[in-house]
Design a protein around this motif. Structure first.
Motif, PDB file in Angstrom:
ATOM      1  N   MET A 211      55.468   7.217  52.941  1.00  0.00           N
ATOM      2  CA  MET A 211      54.780   6.918  51.688  1.00  0.00           C
ATOM      3  C   MET A 211      53.797   8.024  51.354  1.00  0.00           C
ATOM      4  SD  MET A 211      52.303   3.682  50.777  1.00  0.00           S
ATOM      5  CE  MET A 211      51.174   3.784  49.362  1.00  0.00           C
ATOM      6  N   VAL A 212      53.690   8.350  50.065  1.00  0.00           N
ATOM      7  CA  VAL A 212      52.684   9.283  49.573  1.00  0.00           C
ATOM      8  C   VAL A 212      51.830   8.565  48.548  1.00  0.00           C
ATOM      9  CG1 VAL A 212      52.253  11.354  48.201  1.00  0.00           C
ATOM     10  CG2 VAL A 212      54.004  11.394  49.979  1.00  0.00           C
ATOM     11  N   ARG A 213      50.536   8.631  48.743  1.00  0.00           N
ATOM     12  CA  ARG A 213      49.612   8.161  47.714  1.00  0.00           C
ATOM     13  C   ARG A 213      48.954   9.393  47.099  1.00  0.00           C
ATOM     14  NH1 ARG A 213      44.006   4.619  48.075  1.00  0.00           N
ATOM     15  NH2 ARG A 213      43.442   4.975  45.893  1.00  0.00           N
ATOM     16  N   LEU A 214      49.208   9.614  45.805  1.00  0.00           N
ATOM     17  CA  LEU A 214      48.626  10.758  45.112  1.00  0.00           C
ATOM     18  C   LEU A 214      47.207  10.432  44.662  1.00  0.00           C
ATOM     19  CD1 LEU A 214      51.645  11.957  42.932  1.00  0.00           C
ATOM     20  CD2 LEU A 214      50.526  13.248  44.766  1.00  0.00           C
ATOM     21  N   ILE A 215      46.284  11.325  44.978  1.00  0.00           N
ATOM     22  CA  ILE A 215      44.876  11.167  44.625  1.00  0.00           C
ATOM     23  C   ILE A 215      44.507  12.276  43.652  1.00  0.00           C
ATOM     24  CG2 ILE A 215      42.509  11.035  45.493  1.00  0.00           C
ATOM     25  CD1 ILE A 215      44.243   8.881  46.676  1.00  0.00           C
ATOM     26  N   GLY A 216      43.969  11.923  42.488  1.00  0.00           N
ATOM     27  CA  GLY A 216      43.553  12.944  41.534  1.00  0.00           C
ATOM     28  C   GLY A 216      42.499  13.856  42.132  1.00  0.00           C
ATOM     29  N   GLY A 217      42.640  15.157  41.922  1.00  0.00           N
ATOM     30  CA  GLY A 217      41.675  16.115  42.452  1.00  0.00           C
ATOM     31  C   GLY A 217      41.934  16.454  43.905  1.00  0.00           C
ATOM     32  N   ASP A 218      40.875  16.478  44.691  1.00  0.00           N
ATOM     33  CA  ASP A 218      40.951  16.854  46.103  1.00  0.00           C
ATOM     34  C   ASP A 218      40.830  15.587  46.948  1.00  0.00           C
ATOM     35  OD1 ASP A 218      40.738  17.840  48.644  1.00  0.00           O
ATOM     36  OD2 ASP A 218      39.076  19.201  48.228  1.00  0.00           O
TER      37      ASP A 218
END
Length: 263
Positions: free
Chosen positions: A86-93
Motif C-alpha cells: 500500500m502507498v499513502r500519498l502525502i501532499g508535500g514532504d
C-alpha cells in the motif's frame, strides 16, 4: 495488479507527493507507486496526474479527501491480512507531515513493514517560484497564526488564508512594519498556482482579492532574485494591482487505474 510478495508481511509506504505538480515526486516514490496494490491519495492536496502517471493498471485507488480517517485504518488492516503493498500519498514532504505518528504506530502494531519517503516541500516550491531566496535564514512556522514569530529575519508561515487577519495582527505585535514584503504562495506548481508579492499592510486585501481560504504559505521577509534567474511569478509591490502568474489547467494522461469508493 502489482502484487506484494505474499511470503512476507504487507507494507505501507507514506510517500511525499511534493507541492502539487505531478512530476515533482522522487524516483523512490514513483517506484513504490508502480509496485502498489493499493494507493490512498487526497485530491485536495495531490495532483491527479501523479496517480495517472505512476499507478499501475488494476491497482486499487482511493481518494480520501472527504472520507473518515477510519477508512485508512481499514486499509492498513486489509494490507496486513492480505499482505498488500500500500502507498499513502502525502501532499508535500511526508518526512515533515504532521499527524502521522498514530498511523505509523497502527501499521507497526499490525506487523506491516513501514517506510516514510520524503518529498519536495511546498516551501521550496514557493521560494523557487520567486526566482530566488531570502537574505536571512528562514524560520518555518506551521499551524497557528497566533504563534509569535521572531521579530526579525525571514520566516515562512503555513496557515489557512482565511486567518490572514490573525497572522497580520501577530506579525505587527512582533514588531514587523506594514511595509514588510510578504510573498503569498498558494498551490505552487499546480495549474492554478498563485504566487505574488505584497506587503504586510496589504496582506488581508490581497488574500480577499484572490479569494484565498485554504492553507497558504506566507514568506515574510525580503526576497531576492538570483542573478540571471527570472521568477516564474510576477513580483509586484502593492497597492498596484498584482500581476499574478497562472497557467491554464491541463488534462493529464489517461488513467488506467481502478478507482473505488470504499475502503
Amino acid at each position: 495488479m502489482a502484487m506484494c510478495d505474499r511470503t512476507t508481511p504487507g507494507r505501507v509506504s507514506f510517500v511525499g507527493a511534493g507541492p502539487g505538480a505531478g512530476d515533482l515526486v522522487t524516483v523512490r516514490g514513483a517506484r513504490l507507486l508502480a509496485e502498489a496494490d493499493v494507493v490512498a491519495w487526497s485530491s485536495a492536496t495531490v495532483a491527479i496526474e501523479l496517480v495517472q502517471e505512476f499507478v499501475p493498471p488494476g491497482a486499487e485507488v482511493l481518494d480520501i479527501a472527504r472520507r473518515p480517517e477510519e477508512d485508512l485504518f481499514r486499509l492498513y488492516r486489509r494490507s496486513a491480512a492480505e499482505r498488500l503493498a500500500m502507498v499513502r500519498l502525502i501532499g508535500g514532504d511526508a518526512g515533515l507531515g504532521s499527524g502521522l505518528d498514530e498511523h505509523l504506530e497502527a501499521c507497526r502494531r499490525l506487523g506491516l513493514r513501514v517506510q516514510v519517503v520524503p518529498g519536495v516541500a511546498p516551501l521550496a516550491a514557493v521560494v523557487a517560484a520567486t526566482g530566488g531566496g531570502f537574505d536571512e535564514p528562514t524560520v518555518l512556522v506551521t499551524g497557528s497564526p497566533d504563534e509569535v514569530p521572531p521579530p526579525e529575519g525571514a520566516i515562512a508561515v503555513t496557515v489557512s488564508a482565511a486567518r490572514a487577519d490573525a497572522l497580520v495582527a501577530t506579525l505587527r505585535a512582533a514588531g514587523r512594519p506594514d511595509d514588510t514584503p510578504v510573498v503569498v504562495g498558494h498551490k505552487a506548481t499546480r495549474p492554478d498556482e498563485l504566487v505574488v508579492t505584497t506587503t504586510l499592510g496589504r496582506l488581508e486585501h490581497t488574500v480577499k482579492q484572490h479569494r484565498l481560504w485554504l492553507p497558504t504559505i506566507f514568506l515574510v521577509g525580503r526576497p531576492r532574485a538570483r542573478r540571471g534567474t527570472a521568477p516564474r511569478a510576477a513580483r509586484t509591490e502593492l497597492p498596484e494591482t498584482p500581476r499574478v502568474r497562472t497557467t491554464p489547467g491541463s488534462a493529464g494522461p489517461g488513467a488506467s487505474t481502478r478507482s473505488t469508493g470504499a475502503a
